[in-house]
Write a protein that holds these residues in place. Structure first.
Motif, PDB file in Angstrom:
ATOM      1  N   ILE A   1      -2.920 -14.701  27.999  1.00 35.85           N
ATOM      2  CA  ILE A   1      -3.095 -14.113  29.325  1.00 35.85           C
ATOM      3  C   ILE A   1      -3.819 -12.775  29.218  1.00 35.85           C
ATOM      4  O   ILE A   1      -4.723 -12.471  29.997  1.00 35.85           O
ATOM      5  N   LEU A   2      -3.445 -11.973  28.218  1.00 31.56           N
ATOM      6  CA  LEU A   2      -4.096 -10.685  28.002  1.00 31.56           C
ATOM      7  C   LEU A   2      -5.561 -10.874  27.606  1.00 31.56           C
ATOM      8  O   LEU A   2      -6.431 -10.101  28.017  1.00 31.56           O
ATOM      9  N   ALA A   3      -5.834 -11.925  26.815  1.00 29.95           N
ATOM     10  CA  ALA A   3      -7.214 -12.211  26.417  1.00 29.95           C
ATOM     11  C   ALA A   3      -8.044 -12.617  27.637  1.00 29.95           C
ATOM     12  O   ALA A   3      -9.185 -12.160  27.806  1.00 29.95           O
ATOM     13  N   HIS A   4      -7.480 -13.484  28.485  1.00 40.08           N
ATOM     14  CA  HIS A   4      -8.162 -13.872  29.726  1.00 40.08           C
ATOM     15  C   HIS A   4      -8.435 -12.649  30.592  1.00 40.08           C
ATOM     16  O   HIS A   4      -9.542 -12.471  31.120  1.00 40.08           O
ATOM     17  N   ALA A   5      -7.402 -11.801  30.751  1.00 42.58           N
ATOM     18  CA  ALA A   5      -7.527 -10.611  31.601  1.00 42.58           C
ATOM     19  C   ALA A   5      -8.572  -9.648  31.049  1.00 42.58           C
ATOM     20  O   ALA A   5      -9.337  -9.050  31.817  1.00 42.58           O
ATOM     21  N   THR A   6      -8.624  -9.515  29.723  1.00 44.13           N
ATOM     22  CA  THR A   6      -9.602  -8.614  29.096  1.00 44.13           C
ATOM     23  C   THR A   6     -11.028  -9.103  29.337  1.00 44.13           C
ATOM     24  O   THR A   6     -11.930  -8.310  29.675  1.00 44.13           O
ATOM     25  N   PHE A   7     -11.243 -10.406  29.178  1.00 40.11           N
ATOM     26  CA  PHE A   7     -12.576 -10.974  29.404  1.00 40.11           C
ATOM     27  C   PHE A   7     -12.997 -10.769  30.858  1.00 40.11           C
ATOM     28  O   PHE A   7     -14.135 -10.347  31.139  1.00 40.11           O
ATOM     29  N   LEU A   8     -12.080 -11.039  31.787  1.00 40.17           N
ATOM     30  CA  LEU A   8     -12.378 -10.864  33.209  1.00 40.17           C
ATOM     31  C   LEU A   8     -12.644  -9.392  33.524  1.00 40.17           C
ATOM     32  O   LEU A   8     -13.584  -9.069  34.257  1.00 40.17           O
ATOM     33  N   PHE A   9     -11.832  -8.506  32.959  1.00 40.33           N
ATOM     34  CA  PHE A   9     -12.000  -7.061  33.180  1.00 40.33           C
ATOM     35  C   PHE A   9     -13.380  -6.600  32.713  1.00 40.33           C
ATOM     36  O   PHE A   9     -14.059  -5.842  33.411  1.00 40.33           O
ATOM     37  N   LEU A  10     -13.810  -7.064  31.549  1.00 44.08           N
ATOM     38  CA  LEU A  10     -15.121  -6.668  31.018  1.00 44.08           C
ATOM     39  C   LEU A  10     -16.258  -7.172  31.915  1.00 44.08           C
ATOM     40  O   LEU A  10     -17.225  -6.439  32.182  1.00 44.08           O
TER      41      LEU A  10
END
Length: 305
Positions: free
Chosen positions: A173-182
């Motif tokens: 979930i954190l990886a998904h959120a990081t990609f979306l944030f970037l």
């Protein structure tokens, strides 16, 4: 034939639809539901997630809060939009600033009211969210770097409302959120390049205004290359099912994006780059289904970690 009054009413409705960017709202709601079904609550049956009343309230409150955020953002950006988006600004100005504020406060009151059906924590979460959006629009948006980071954070915050509801914090979930944030952060800087004339006229301290277009392009390049890190974890470390196809395609698109970025010099070219990023973000929403397409058949997703 429609009367003059009816035509005026329709125009005002269309104007408010433009102000709240009504075309974005269904995508946000869909993204929250798909995230709940395929990522945050994979052990539950899809139908039970869709029929969850508390989840419905959270999604409704999220979309209404975002809509009110667009209103207050439009309120504070009215002068800048006259320069950067003259055609859209003409439509938006069919609704008076007073009416926008009245609608803004009404929507936010309704959000706080319906959040009580879930819990006091939900009321607190959305109250803070509403305040942060207002503070960003009123103060932070003009600030160097802080404005971009805050806008990107606020864009992903609705998904944390779902996360808090299900109380699941898988690493993916954190990886998904990081990609979306970037992706959103890159888009924010592209928007600054796109709107540089209005930003200069209204004293917005954006990266292109303070350091120039070339520096902004270098910053975007760095952030784009940084996308490789969360994508690597999502493809190689965590199990995202067939969604790895989306991430492979995203990397190819981002390479093309960088090539076009360094050739871009006009507003139209920056708008095209903005649309490429918007396509990646929106297609990512629909591609969540690829994590486990079988859920569309048997109604339940397998736990993916």
């Amino acid at each position: 034939m429609l009367s003059r009054k009816s035509k005026h009413t329709i125009l005002k409705v269309l104007s408010m639809f433009s102000v709240v960017r009504g075309y974005n709202i269904p995508v946000i709601a869909l993204a929250q539901y798909l995230s709940a079904i395929f990522i945050l609550a994979p052990e539950k049956r899809a139908l039970s997630v869709l029929l969850d009343f508390n989840l419905f309230i959270i999604v409704l409150a999220s979309t209404l809060t975002i809509a009110s955020g667009y209103i207050i953002n439009n309120f504070y950006d009215s002068k800048k939009d006259l320069i950067n988006r003259p055609n859209k600004s003409k439509i938006d100005r069919l609704v008076s600033q007073k009416t926008k504020l009245q609608f803004y406060f009404t929507v936010n009151f309704f959000v706080a009211l319906i959040a009580f059906f879930v819990s006091f924590r939900a009321v607190l979460f959305f109250s803070v969210y509403i305040f942060l959006i207002w503070f960003y629009s009123h103060k932070l948006k003009k600030q160097f770097i802080i404005g971009n980071l805050t806008a990107s954070f606020l864009a992903v915050l609705p998904f944390f409302a779902i996360l808090l509801y299900y109380k699941n914090l898988y690493p993916q979930i954190l990886a998904h959120a990081t990609f979306l944030f970037l992706l959103i952060l890159i888009r924010e800087i592209i928007k600054d390049l796109e709107n540089i004339k209005g930003d200069i006229a209204n004293n917005y301290q954006t990266i292109p205004v303070k350091f120039g277009e070339e520096f902004a392009k270098k910053a975007i390049t760095f952030l784009t290359i940084s996308c490789i890190i969360p994508v690597y974890f999502l493809i190689e470390v965590y199990n995202v099912g067939y969604m790895d196809i989306y991430f492979y395609v995203s990397l190819i698109v981002l390479i093309l994006f960088l090539f076009l970025l360094w050739k871009a010099s006009t507003k139209l070219q920056y708008i095209q780059l903005h649309n490429i990023l918007k396509f990646l973000i929106v297609s990512g929403v629909f591609c969540i289904v690829l994590i486990n397409p079988e859920v569309l058949i048997n109604g339940r997703a397998m736990l993916k970690i």
